[in-house]
Structure formats: C-alpha cells, structure tokens
Scaffold this motif. Structure first.
Motif, PDB file in Angstrom:
ATOM      1  N   SER A  15       0.844  -1.189   0.000  1.00 21.68           N
ATOM      2  CA  SER A  15       0.000   0.000   0.000  1.00 21.68           C
ATOM      3  C   SER A  15       0.881   1.241   0.000  1.00 21.68           C
ATOM      4  CB  SER A  15      -0.935   0.018   1.217  1.00 21.68           C
ATOM      5  OG  SER A  15      -0.192   0.164   2.413  1.00 21.68           O
ATOM      6  N   VAL A  34      -3.784   3.480   0.174  1.00 24.89           N
ATOM      7  CA  VAL A  34      -4.489   2.729  -0.862  1.00 24.89           C
ATOM      8  C   VAL A  34      -3.685   1.492  -1.238  1.00 24.89           C
ATOM      9  CG1 VAL A  34      -5.725   4.700  -1.820  1.00 24.89           C
ATOM     10  CG2 VAL A  34      -3.427   4.191  -2.641  1.00 24.89           C
ATOM     11  N   LYS A  35      -4.410   0.441  -1.588  1.00 24.91           N
ATOM     12  CA  LYS A  35      -3.770  -0.811  -1.989  1.00 24.91           C
ATOM     13  C   LYS A  35      -3.136  -0.666  -3.359  1.00 24.91           C
ATOM     14  CE  LYS A  35      -4.573  -5.743  -2.791  1.00 24.91           C
ATOM     15  NZ  LYS A  35      -3.537  -5.720  -3.852  1.00 24.91           N
ATOM     16  N   ASP A  63      -6.763  -0.424  -5.307  1.00 23.03           N
ATOM     17  CA  ASP A  63      -7.669   0.682  -5.022  1.00 23.03           C
ATOM     18  C   ASP A  63      -7.501   1.782  -6.064  1.00 23.03           C
ATOM     19  OD1 ASP A  63      -8.521  -0.643  -2.764  1.00 23.03           O
ATOM     20  OD2 ASP A  63      -7.305   0.543  -1.372  1.00 23.03           O
ATOM     21  N   TRP A  65      -8.374   6.107  -6.846  1.00 23.04           N
ATOM     22  CA  TRP A  65      -8.656   7.338  -6.106  1.00 23.04           C
ATOM     23  C   TRP A  65      -8.610   8.540  -7.035  1.00 23.04           C
ATOM     24  CZ3 TRP A  65      -4.846  11.222  -5.236  1.00 23.04           C
ATOM     25  CH2 TRP A  65      -3.548  10.882  -5.650  1.00 23.04           C
ATOM     26  N   VAL A  75     -11.678   7.710  -2.497  1.00 29.19           N
ATOM     27  CA  VAL A  75     -10.974   6.432  -2.619  1.00 29.19           C
ATOM     28  C   VAL A  75     -12.010   5.333  -2.796  1.00 29.19           C
ATOM     29  CG1 VAL A  75      -9.482   4.745  -1.480  1.00 29.19           C
ATOM     30  CG2 VAL A  75      -9.023   7.193  -1.212  1.00 29.19           C
ATOM     31  N   ARG A  77     -12.441   1.352  -2.648  1.00 24.39           N
ATOM     32  CA  ARG A  77     -11.787   0.154  -2.129  1.00 24.39           C
ATOM     33  C   ARG A  77     -12.161  -1.047  -2.989  1.00 24.39           C
ATOM     34  NH1 ARG A  77      -7.881   2.465   0.801  1.00 24.39           N
ATOM     35  NH2 ARG A  77      -8.720   3.894   2.387  1.00 24.39           N
ATOM     36  N   THR A  78     -11.133  -1.710  -3.488  1.00 20.68           N
ATOM     37  CA  THR A  78     -11.374  -2.833  -4.383  1.00 20.68           C
ATOM     38  C   THR A  78     -11.830  -4.087  -3.651  1.00 20.68           C
ATOM     39  OG1 THR A  78     -10.385  -4.129  -6.183  1.00 20.68           O
ATOM     40  CG2 THR A  78      -8.979  -3.645  -4.294  1.00 20.68           C
ATOM     41  N   SER A 165      -8.280   0.132 -11.910  1.00 19.90           N
ATOM     42  CA  SER A 165      -7.361   0.928 -11.105  1.00 19.90           C
ATOM     43  C   SER A 165      -7.130   2.271 -11.792  1.00 19.90           C
ATOM     44  CB  SER A 165      -6.035   0.184 -10.937  1.00 19.90           C
ATOM     45  OG  SER A 165      -5.445  -0.066 -12.209  1.00 19.90           O
TER      46      SER A 165
END
Length: 240
Positions: A15, A34-35, A63, A65, A75, A77-78, A165
């Motif tokens: 992340s 964020v991932k 993720d 954003w 953001v 989130r996946t 993404s």
C-alpha cells in the motif's frame, strides 16, 4: 491551493499513502492509504550475483482514487467495492459496500486487457540486477495485441477485481465516476456515486470507450475505431 501526491513506502509495499500539501507553510499530511497492484518477484543467482525481477500482475486488485475541485479525496476500495470521501476539514464519509459479481478471466479478457494496454504504451516491468554489490535497475514496457505468447508471459488472477485501477474522475456535480470491470466485449460501464458514497446511477458506453474528463455541463469520452485511432467525443452531462 492544494496538491495531491502518492508517497511510496518502499518498492514492494502493498500500500502507499496519498499525501496532501496545503497552506502557506506547505504542511504535509497523509489523507489515506491505498492498496497497490500485486507484483511478481523472482530471484536467481548467488549472494554476489543476484538477479531480482519485479513485474505487475495484470488485473490484480488495486484501489482507485481521485480529487474533487474543492480538494476532497475519493478512494474506491477494491476489496468490498466501497467508496470513501476524505474532506479537507479531516472528515471522512464512507459509503456502503456494493454487490458485484467477479468476472472470470478467460482468454478473451486477457486479450482485451493487453490490447488496451498496447493503446497506452503497455504496462511497466521492473528488472533489478545485483552483481558484486552493484545495483542496476531497468524498465520494460509491455502490452500489445494479446498474442498467446504475450499472454503466457504474465501471471493472471482467476477473476477480475470489481473496478479499474487508476484515477477516479469527479464531475462538476461532485460525483465520482468509477469504471467497473465487465466481461470482454461488453459495454464500458461506469457507476456514479454522490458525496455520501451512495450509488446514484450507472452509465454505459460502447465497448472500450472511456471517460477522460468533464466540462461545463458535458462529459468527454475517447472512442477507438477498428484501427485504434482515437476520437474525442462530447456528451451532455447526465443530471441523475
């Protein structure tokens, strides 16, 4: 004036932080983490002649954003397909997770992904060579027509994540446009979320077309023809 950037927590961190620079003193704070995209890492050789290769795993969860005009950060989130808004005053608004059916990755999905990567120059693979204590780093672009040989160069997940993404675009009505993953050949699909993180509408475009920005009451879309030539199109911005 506010600027947003990503701070890298090491070359293999899973992340990264979104950093905000604000005020006359240019104070920096971390808005959110964020991932990152998953990567494949392989090593060979001995202690004084070690080769390390790092390359991204296509269609792995990551993720997304973006930034609104007022400096708020959104953001997506996946993991559970939920959306968060981070205000400039430090407040956070979290929306409810959205249901989704993860798309199985078949040959058609791989070909479509690599063809899209080829239009934008392809993904980047990183190669690190360590020889007698000296470190050399190289970058290599990939992504083309999606031939069987090219497909076999990558590790692929079994299923797509719910979202694309990259950057989440925010329109003049302060709504976030999130591109959904669909089966190969299906229309490009965007979910639209309000500032409460609630899903308010879903928009579809011809397969492969993508939203690139907004104007006064309009949305701009890039369309590709059979020769991969780009066309810029403008549509009225939907109000709901």
């Amino acid at each position: 004036m506010q600027a947003i950037g990503v701070g890298f927590g090491g070359p293999w961190a899973d992340s990264v932080g979104i950093l905000r620079i604000a005020g006359i003193r240019q104070a920096i704070d971390t808005v959110a983490r964020v991932k990152r995209q998953d990567v494949r890492r392989s090593e060979s050789g001995g202690a004084n002649n070690r080769n390390v290769q790092i390359s991204p795993i296509p269609l792995s969860p990551q993720d997304a954003w973006g930034v609104a005009a007022d400096g708020s950060v959104v953001v997506v989130r996946t993991g559970d397909y939920s959306l968060e808004w981070f205000g400039t005053d430090g407040t956070t608004v979290r929306g409810a997770p959205q249901p989704f059916d993860a798309v199985r990755i078949r040959t058609a999905e791989k070909e479509e992904y690599l063809a899209a990567q080829g239009r934008s120059g392809g993904g980047i693979g990183i190669r690190i060579d360590i020889s007698n204590g000296e470190i050399q780093m190289g970058f290599q672009r990939g992504g083309g027509g999606g031939s069987p040989r090219e497909i076999d160069q990558y590790d692929w997940p079994d299923r797509k994540p719910p979202i694309y993404s990259g950057t989440v675009l925010v329109d003049p009505l302060n709504r976030a446009w999130v591109r959904r993953h669909v089966e190969a050949g299906e229309p490009s699909t965007y979910d639209i979320f309000d500032r409460a993180g609630s899903l308010t509408a879903t928009i579809t475009l011809d397969n492969g077309n993508r939203v690139i920005g907004f104007g006064n009451g309009c949305v701009y879309v890039v369309r590709y023809d059979e020769f991969d030539l780009n066309y810029l199109e403008r549509y009225a911005l939907p109000s709901t």
